[in-house]
Design a protein around this motif. Structure first.
Motif, PDB file in Angstrom:
ATOM      1  N   SER A   3      16.345 -58.663  12.482  1.00  0.00           N
ATOM      2  CA  SER A   3      16.762 -57.078  11.956  1.00  0.00           C
ATOM      3  C   SER A   3      18.262 -57.072  11.699  1.00  0.00           C
ATOM      4  O   SER A   3      18.431 -56.412  10.407  1.00  0.00           O
ATOM      5  CB  SER A   3      16.429 -56.169  13.198  1.00  0.00           C
ATOM      6  OG  SER A   3      16.757 -54.731  12.651  1.00  0.00           O
TER       7      SER A   3
ATOM      8  N   ILE B 147      11.542 -45.137   5.569  1.00  0.00           N
ATOM      9  CA  ILE B 147      10.660 -45.199   6.815  1.00  0.00           C
ATOM     10  C   ILE B 147      10.320 -43.730   7.356  1.00  0.00           C
ATOM     11  O   ILE B 147       9.167 -43.605   7.488  1.00  0.00           O
ATOM     12  CB  ILE B 147      11.609 -46.271   7.851  1.00  0.00           C
ATOM     13  CG1 ILE B 147      11.796 -47.530   7.179  1.00  0.00           C
ATOM     14  CG2 ILE B 147      10.769 -46.095   9.290  1.00  0.00           C
ATOM     15  CD1 ILE B 147      10.327 -48.311   6.845  1.00  0.00           C
TER      16      ILE B 147
ATOM     17  N   LEU C 240      15.992 -46.193   6.601  1.00  0.00           N
ATOM     18  CA  LEU C 240      15.312 -45.116   7.639  1.00  0.00           C
ATOM     19  C   LEU C 240      15.006 -43.901   6.734  1.00  0.00           C
ATOM     20  O   LEU C 240      13.986 -43.201   6.586  1.00  0.00           O
ATOM     21  CB  LEU C 240      16.009 -44.678   8.661  1.00  0.00           C
ATOM     22  CG  LEU C 240      16.188 -45.944   9.902  1.00  0.00           C
ATOM     23  CD1 LEU C 240      17.294 -45.429  10.954  1.00  0.00           C
ATOM     24  CD2 LEU C 240      14.708 -46.227  10.537  1.00  0.00           C
TER      25      LEU C 240
ATOM     26  N   HIS D  80      19.066 -47.244  21.136  1.00  0.00           N
ATOM     27  CA  HIS D  80      19.510 -48.017  19.868  1.00  0.00           C
ATOM     28  C   HIS D  80      20.763 -47.624  20.229  1.00  0.00           C
ATOM     29  O   HIS D  80      21.310 -46.544  20.232  1.00  0.00           O
ATOM     30  CB  HIS D  80      19.139 -47.861  18.380  1.00  0.00           C
ATOM     31  CG  HIS D  80      17.880 -47.869  18.172  1.00  0.00           C
ATOM     32  ND1 HIS D  80      16.669 -47.109  18.326  1.00  0.00           N
ATOM     33  CD2 HIS D  80      17.057 -49.107  17.425  1.00  0.00           C
ATOM     34  CE1 HIS D  80      15.626 -47.600  17.834  1.00  0.00           C
ATOM     35  NE2 HIS D  80      15.758 -48.747  17.541  1.00  0.00           N
TER      36      HIS D  80
ATOM     37  N   LEU E 164      18.952 -56.093   7.711  1.00  0.00           N
ATOM     38  CA  LEU E 164      19.647 -54.895   7.275  1.00  0.00           C
ATOM     39  C   LEU E 164      20.989 -54.970   7.118  1.00  0.00           C
ATOM     40  O   LEU E 164      21.611 -54.016   7.002  1.00  0.00           O
ATOM     41  CB  LEU E 164      19.329 -53.877   8.530  1.00  0.00           C
ATOM     42  CG  LEU E 164      17.761 -53.661   8.800  1.00  0.00           C
ATOM     43  CD1 LEU E 164      17.677 -52.675  10.075  1.00  0.00           C
ATOM     44  CD2 LEU E 164      17.278 -53.007   7.542  1.00  0.00           C
TER      45      LEU E 164
ATOM     46  N   HIS F 247      16.362 -41.927  20.785  1.00  0.00           N
ATOM     47  CA  HIS F 247      16.349 -42.823  19.591  1.00  0.00           C
ATOM     48  C   HIS F 247      17.694 -43.595  19.439  1.00  0.00           C
ATOM     49  O   HIS F 247      17.844 -44.929  19.466  1.00  0.00           O
ATOM     50  CB  HIS F 247      16.296 -42.112  18.390  1.00  0.00           C
ATOM     51  CG  HIS F 247      16.277 -42.898  17.155  1.00  0.00           C
ATOM     52  ND1 HIS F 247      17.352 -43.019  16.270  1.00  0.00           N
ATOM     53  CD2 HIS F 247      15.400 -44.160  16.580  1.00  0.00           C
ATOM     54  CE1 HIS F 247      17.227 -43.907  15.362  1.00  0.00           C
ATOM     55  NE2 HIS F 247      16.160 -44.591  15.364  1.00  0.00           N
TER      56      HIS F 247
ATOM     57  N   MET G 231       9.317 -48.440  21.536  1.00  0.00           N
ATOM     58  CA  MET G 231       9.632 -47.090  21.358  1.00  0.00           C
ATOM     59  C   MET G 231       9.078 -46.560  20.331  1.00  0.00           C
ATOM     60  O   MET G 231       9.216 -47.099  19.080  1.00  0.00           O
ATOM     61  CB  MET G 231      11.253 -46.981  21.235  1.00  0.00           C
ATOM     62  CG  MET G 231      11.836 -45.448  20.970  1.00  0.00           C
ATOM     63  SD  MET G 231      13.261 -45.383  19.860  1.00  0.00           S
ATOM     64  CE  MET G 231      14.405 -46.036  21.514  1.00  0.00           C
ATOM     65  N   TYR G 232       8.180 -45.551  20.481  1.00  0.00           N
ATOM     66  CA  TYR G 232       7.663 -45.013  19.124  1.00  0.00           C
ATOM     67  C   TYR G 232       7.233 -43.516  19.290  1.00  0.00           C
ATOM     68  O   TYR G 232       7.585 -43.017  20.416  1.00  0.00           O
ATOM     69  CB  TYR G 232       6.328 -45.545  18.681  1.00  0.00           C
ATOM     70  CG  TYR G 232       6.565 -45.821  17.059  1.00  0.00           C
ATOM     71  CD1 TYR G 232       7.363 -46.327  16.403  1.00  0.00           C
ATOM     72  CD2 TYR G 232       5.116 -45.601  16.543  1.00  0.00           C
ATOM     73  CE1 TYR G 232       7.477 -46.058  14.932  1.00  0.00           C
ATOM     74  CE2 TYR G 232       5.257 -45.739  14.936  1.00  0.00           C
ATOM     75  CZ  TYR G 232       6.325 -46.077  14.223  1.00  0.00           C
ATOM     76  OH  TYR G 232       6.324 -46.137  12.903  1.00  0.00           O
TER      77      TYR G 232
END
Ligand SMILES: CSC[C@H]1O[C@@H](n2cnc3c(O)ncnc32)[C@H](O)[C@@H]1O
Ligand SMILES: [Zn+2]
Length: 432
Positions: free
Chosen positions: A273, A87, A83, A211, A277, A184, A121-122
């Motif tokens: 995911s 990202i 992240l 999250h 990760l 988030h 979610m964005y």
């Protein structure tokens, strides 16, 4: 009444039995009208399902659809480094138009793989909502809030945006769009903002999604700062209500599992995911045994790296067995339940089950494939052997979104071309 008939298929019922039947849909209400061995009258529109399994459309309980533009941009790192180093800097360069184009690509992929509903979610949510409206699927959308690294004014503005977007877009696209307030995570949003804004979301009747307990590295600072496990802290903040749902729930202890079960808060398990990760193995079998509502999600295409819910189902079964050290854990039936009704229940939708009166959301899977032969057990095939490319037709809200693999609501070639161009210029800007 305008009608759609799905004929001659094998229909997966809510009790996970499979029966040869036709399905009649009322396209005016978007609901299933009848499931019967043979329909009495012709319908206005027909979808052939001979040699096919008619299943509820898959429900992707946690995604960031526009992240398709970052698929393959940064791999092989743990969450925090991924992240922070790759990202978030790239997302800082994303324009509203990039989000629109990335969302269209993601929705195209979802429709082609049989998914009819997604929780997303964005940021630049109006662009995501416009793409959802055109694509024809269902979505629970929300603006993701991050307050760390922002001054108080910017942090409050971010939280206010999430609240306003949730209020404004709830019920959009003829009711296909619902919303949530989306901090988030418990480490990236300061407690003062949760204390101020969660009650406002409650007053407006808006669910909360975030999250949680994704990595050990995320659990430790909460325990150190608040002297509580993350979900104890979340409960204290009023973020563990029956309509709420968390993504991941990998590092949850027995007390936290109990809290989730008691509260009725859903957990969206994202096995691909979590493996990519190296975040860990969620205790899915223990959560289900405790009565937690568990659904499945892909997370974004940059940490997966596809949006196929059938891949997710297989991964959930495999990882669930490994985590429990038990081959009988997370069996095919559990996986198919999580893929459909489990996810729908967790994110607060009525989809995920084929019965009269239910939303007419379907995926029709071509069974006449070598890897789906012989058909001993179609639930097993759905969990372990079917692939995205086996999906023949996709229907949402009674409308055919894909017929014989041709997507009718989006121009596939144009979406891909726009995405290629946007991804190239985005990467050039991000790499500076
Ligand atoms: C602020 S909008 C959402 C935000 O979430 C980021 N994200 C993508 N995948 C994950 C993940 O697995 N854990 C935490 N955050 C993730 C995404 O890049 C957006 O910035
Ligand atoms: Zn995520």
């Amino acid at each position: 009444m305008t009608t759609l008939a799905i004929t001659d298929g094998q229909v997966l019922r809510p009790d996970l039995t499979v029966t040869a039947a036709d399905v009649l849909v009322d396209q005016d209400t978007g609901e299933i009208r009848e499931i019967a061995p043979e329909l009495a009258a012709d319908a206005d529109e027909t979808l052939d399902a001979a040699g096919s399994l008619v299943t509820p459309g898959f429900v992707n309980g946690h995604c960031h659809v526009a992240m398709t533009l970052l698929r393959g941009y940064a791999d092989d790192k743990p969450l925090d480094a991924w992240l922070q180093e790759d990202i978030w800097p790239a997302e800082g360069e994303m324009t509203p138009e990039d989000v629109r184009v990335g969302a269209e690509l993601g929705l195209l992929e979802l429709i082609k793989s049989g998914t009819t509903a997604v929780a997303d979610m964005y940021f630049h949510v109006p662009e995501v909502a416009a793409a959802v409206e055109n694509a024809g699927i269902r979505a629970r959308l929300g603006h993701g809030i991050v307050t760390v690294g922002k001054d108080d004014e910017a942090a409050r503005e971010d939280a206010q945006t999430s609240l306003e977007i949730a209020r404004e877009y709830d019920g959009a696209a003829d009711g296909r769009i619902s919303t949530a307030f989306k901090p988030h995570s418990l480490t990236t949003v300061g407690s003062e903002y949760l204390e101020e804004f969660i009650p406002k979301a409650r007053e407006a009747g808006i669910p909360v999604h975030y999250h949680a307990n994704e990595t050990e590295a995320e659990v430790t600072p909460i325990v150190e700062e608040h002297g509580q496990r993350p979900l104890e802290y979340a409960a204290e903040q009023g973020m563990l209500e029956p309509e709420d749902f968390i993504a991941h729930g990998v590092h949850v202890d027995d007390r936290e599992i109990e809290l989730l079960a008691e509260a009725g808060t859903g957990v969206i398990h994202c096995p691909a995911s979590n493996m990519k990760l190296a975040s860990g193995m969620a205790p899915v079998e223990r959560m289900r045994e405790a009565g937690v509502t568990v659904g499945l999600g892909t997370d974004g295409a940059a940490s997966n790296n596809d949006l196929s819910m059938l891949d997710e189902a297989r991964d959930a079964a495999m990882l669930g067995k490994l985590a429990a050290d038990d081959a009988s854990a997370v069996p095919a039936e559990a996986v198919v339940q999580m893929l459909t009704a489990g996810s729908a229940d967790a994110i607060g939708l009525e989809s995920g089950r084929l019965e009269e009166g239910a939303p007419a959301d379907f995926a029709v899977i071509d069974l006449e494939q070598p890897h789906l032969t012989p058909p001993h057990d179609l639930v097993s095939h759905l969990a372990y052997a079917a692939a995205a490319s086996d999906v023949r037709h996709t229907v949402c809200d009674g409308r055919v979104l894909m017929r014989d693999r041709e997507v009718l609501t989006l121009d596939e070639r144009a979406v891909r071309e726009r995405a290629l161009e946007a991804a190239e210029t985005l990467a050039a800007r991000a790499d500076g």
